[in-house]
Design a protein around this motif. Structure first.
Motif, PDB file in Angstrom:
ATOM      1  N   PRO A 124       0.867  -1.166   0.050  1.00 27.98           N
ATOM      2  CA  PRO A 124       0.020   0.014  -0.094  1.00 27.98           C
ATOM      3  C   PRO A 124       0.761   1.070   0.072  1.00 27.98           C
ATOM      4  CG  PRO A 124       0.078  -0.979   2.216  1.00 27.98           C
ATOM      5  CD  PRO A 124       0.789  -2.042   1.235  1.00 27.98           C
ATOM      6  N   THR A 172      -7.713  10.804  -6.609  1.00 30.49           N
ATOM      7  CA  THR A 172      -7.536  10.404  -4.967  1.00 30.49           C
ATOM      8  C   THR A 172      -8.401  10.970  -4.232  1.00 30.49           C
ATOM      9  OG1 THR A 172      -5.246  10.102  -5.586  1.00 30.49           O
ATOM     10  CG2 THR A 172      -5.813   9.959  -3.244  1.00 30.49           C
ATOM     11  N   HIS A 221      -7.322   6.709  -1.172  1.00 32.42           N
ATOM     12  CA  HIS A 221      -7.665   5.674  -2.166  1.00 32.42           C
ATOM     13  C   HIS A 221      -8.154   6.245  -3.355  1.00 32.42           C
ATOM     14  CE1 HIS A 221     -12.023   5.298  -1.734  1.00 32.42           C
ATOM     15  NE2 HIS A 221     -11.909   5.326  -0.383  1.00 32.42           N
ATOM     16  N   VAL A 232      -8.350   0.322  -6.970  1.00 34.75           N
ATOM     17  CA  VAL A 232      -7.915  -0.035  -5.583  1.00 34.75           C
ATOM     18  C   VAL A 232      -7.381  -1.227  -5.559  1.00 34.75           C
ATOM     19  CG1 VAL A 232      -8.903  -0.138  -3.361  1.00 34.75           C
ATOM     20  CG2 VAL A 232      -9.558   1.859  -4.534  1.00 34.75           C
ATOM     21  N   ALA A 237      -3.967   2.553  -2.697  1.00 35.56           N
ATOM     22  CA  ALA A 237      -4.730   2.907  -1.209  1.00 35.56           C
ATOM     23  C   ALA A 237      -3.366   3.267  -0.094  1.00 35.56           C
ATOM     24  CB  ALA A 237      -5.694   1.967  -0.669  1.00 35.56           C
ATOM     25  N   GLY A 325      -9.604  -2.754   3.780  1.00 39.03           N
ATOM     26  CA  GLY A 325      -9.355  -2.208   2.506  1.00 39.03           C
ATOM     27  C   GLY A 325      -9.715  -3.064   1.278  1.00 39.03           C
TER      28      GLY A 325
END
Ligand code: C2O
Ligand code: CU
Length: 633
Positions: A124, A172, A221, A232, A237, A325
């Protein structure tokens, strides 16, 4: 793992209606109001039987077409995301530049490197550490390749999205950010590489995050229109931790004893690449290929970008910032003792003590009695004391079924992803644990029910699209069967007012419902059959109380099928805790497949009556929309 379709029982002998779009509204409301929950589930078969058949097939298809290669579990240590440093200042404030890039990253010891998309080239993304009262600027830069990494369905908002543009569209969103609408990162504010092409709601390159809200676990994200689920899933993210001096003074575990953990599910191809189904998995067969699927569930637990990782801890107290997530998956978590050799679980491990959730710290710590539930995008800020478990092995265990129906009884007792993260407790600590969990944490003033200026009734519904595929929608009391994203805005609260949102779930599964900009308080839940849509107030005494994880400030709440969940929300500053904003935001289901296909609606915050003229003119840039028409109106 083919699924038994028997859990669709109750959906077969419906009222005989063939599609929810054909049911007259009046009779829907009457039948929904007149029946109990069991009847609810059966009688909404117009929506439910359809939806469940579609969902079941989708899962079968997804699982039939791919399963990850056998991977040894618990061989990699869970990585900790790095921290982004500002590249300079702008108007005297920290200025960040964050590039989205395609990179190869090792997600497991035995898996060939995986091509992912990462902020700053990491999946991430690295964490943004922000301080309350210190605004920052961020330029999110798109350096992604021309072609998408994953199968793109060009029928999703096909009239609004230039699927033939060169380069991948991104934007974003700061999830949980109490921010100006021009920096919200809404889906229509997308842009391609180097800002070559921009969406109709693109307004500026440098986003401004005012950081004038309680310290909280926020995250950023991608939110690009029609492809959020893919962007994603590809890796876009990361965490945004907003801290404050007041929070620092509490003495919660910090530094290496505070660990952000983003829980995700993924499926891999043998060559290490990410698998995402091409569909079509439901509908009448006339649908496009690739096609969106109703929900995605991966077969591999990935935490902070590692598949089946282990977390080594000292026997002391830790603060874990948990984030769901995943695209669609719910988690229902607890720590249990684990025999790593036999792969079997034992007695309960240390309890999770909740100190905060989406919008910041709770007033008091709350020990979670059993399991902690997290829908997609939900955060739980928990403290865990491992000191009684020196030398043991624990497992973060999940018992949530993939098609999650919450409190609604189900014979679907499959635990499709029970093993999330192995926790290895070392024999001894490095030093004294001076951290503490004070009995009083954050300031969470109640928003009194009597202060509500209006009650808003909204619905979660399903219909089918022109290819017969499931279409998830958000509706209103007047339009319970749902509106499309581009129907005129119906949720238009005024700044400075308080509203109760009564969210009725008319579908067969749970949905995590998210509002941009604001944080709300959950008042409670009730069965739809007990709900009076005409009532203009809510008596919390008559509701089932909020669940443990629902206390405090939240920006996402799970609404179970056949239930109405009531939340109270103030639009604007509240006792000095949030800041005033007006303009266009979104609210939506945070299951990303639902959000893309069409369970998302504008949330337009109007200025106070007096300053009507001066703000909230939605920028007159509609001219650059292909059809020149006004968006959302
Ligand atoms: Cu994570 Cu529109 O949200
Ligand atoms: Cu949903």
């Amino acid at each position: 793992m083919p699924r038994d379709s028997s859990h669709t029982n109750g959906s077969k002998d419906s009222t005989g209606s063939s599609g929810s779009s054909l049911v007259p509204r009046r009779s829907l409301i009457q039948s929904l109001g007149a029946i109990g929950l069991g009847g609810f589930v059966g009688n909404t078969a117009s929506g439910r039987s359809h939806s469940l058949r579609g969902e079941t097939r989708a899962v079968q298809d997804a699982q039939a077409t791919a399963s990850s290669p056998e991977l040894a579990k618990w061989v990699d240590e869970v990585p900790r995301p790095g921290v982004i440093e500002p590249t300079g200042t702008k108007d005297g404030q920290p200025y960040y530049e964050v590039e989205m890039r395609e990179v190869e990253q090792s997600l497991h010891r035995d898996l060939p490197p995986t091509t992912v998309w990462g902020y700053d080239g990491q999946y991430p993304g690295p964490t943004i550490e922000a301080r309350r009262g210190e605004p920052v600027y961020v330029r999110w830069k798109n350096k992604l390749p021309d072609e998408h990494l994953l199968p793109v369905d060009t029928t999703i908002h096909g009239d609004e999205v230039p699927y033939d543009s060169t380069g991948v569209r991104v934007v974003t969103h700061l999830h949980g950010g109490n921010v100006e609408h021009t920096s919200d990162g809404k889906p229509q504010a997308w842009f391609t590489r180097d800002f070559e092409e921009t969406g109709p709601k693109f307004e500026k390159k440098d986003y401004y995050y005012v950081n004038d809200q309680p310290a909280a676990t926020l995250w950023y994200h991608d939110h690009s229109l029609g492809i959020t689920r893919l962007n994603v899933y590809a890796g876009l993210a990361g965490f945004y931790l907003l801290r404050s001096g007041r929070e620092d003074e509490l003495g919660l575990p910090a530094g290496e004893y505070e660990i952000p953990l983003v829980l995700q599910d993924r499926t891999f191809n043998d060559d290490g690449s990410l698998f995402y189904p091409t569909g079509p998995s439901d509908g009448d067969g006339s649908g496009p290929e690739p096609s969106i699927i109703p929900q995605f569930y991966g077969d591999t637990s990935v935490v902070n970008g590692k598949a089946w990782p282990r977390l080594t801890v000292e026997p002391r107290t830790y603060r874990l910032r948990l984030l769901n997530g995943s695209n669609s998956r719910f988690y229902n978590l607890k720590l249990v003792e684990y025999d790593e050799t036999a792969g079997t679980t034992g007695a309960d491990g240390p309890p999770l003590t909740l100190v905060g959730n989406d919008g910041g710290l709770l007033a008091q710590p709350r020990q979670v009695d059993d399991r902690l539930q997290l829908g997609s995008s939900g955060r739980a800020d928990v403290v865990v004391d491992f000191s009684d478990y020196a030398g043991s092995t624990l497992l973060l265990h999940n018992d949530a079924p993939a098609e999650f129906r919450g409190s609604v009884a189900t014979d679907d007792d499959v635990e499709p992803l029970p093993e999330v993260l192995l926790v290895d407790v070392e024999d001894a600590s490095d030093g004294d644990d001076t951290s503490q969990v004070p009995s009083s944490l954050g300031r969470v003033p109640d928003i009194p029910v009597e202060s509500a200026d209006r009650n808003r009734h909204v619905t979660l519904a399903t219909q089918t699209d022109e290819y017969g595929r499931l279409l998830h929608l958000l509706g209103t009391g007047e339009e319970p069967l749902g509106n499309r994203l581009y129907d005129p805005a119906t949720e238009t609260p005024r700044k400075g007012t308080t509203e109760i949102w009564s969210i009725a779930n008319l579908t067969g599964m749970s949905h995590p419902v998210h509002l941009h900009l604001v944080h709300f308080q959950v008042l409670g839940h009730q069965s739809y059959s007990d709900f009076d849509p005409e009532a203009d107030s809510v008596d919390p005494e008559t509701l089932s109380p909020p669940k443990q994880g629902e206390r405090g400030w939240n920006d996402v709440v799970t609404v179970d099928p056949g239930q109405v969940t009531h939340v109270i929300v103030h639009f604007g500053e509240y006792e000095g805790l949030f800041n005033d904003q007006t303009g266009w935001y979104m609210w939506h289901c945070h299951m990303l497949e639902h959000e893309d296909h069409d369970m998302m609606r504008p949330l337009r915050v109007l200025p106070e009556e007096e300053d009507d003229e001066e703000t909230c003119e939605f920028p007159a840039d509609d001219a650059n929309r292909s059809d020149g028409g006004p968006i959302f109106e």
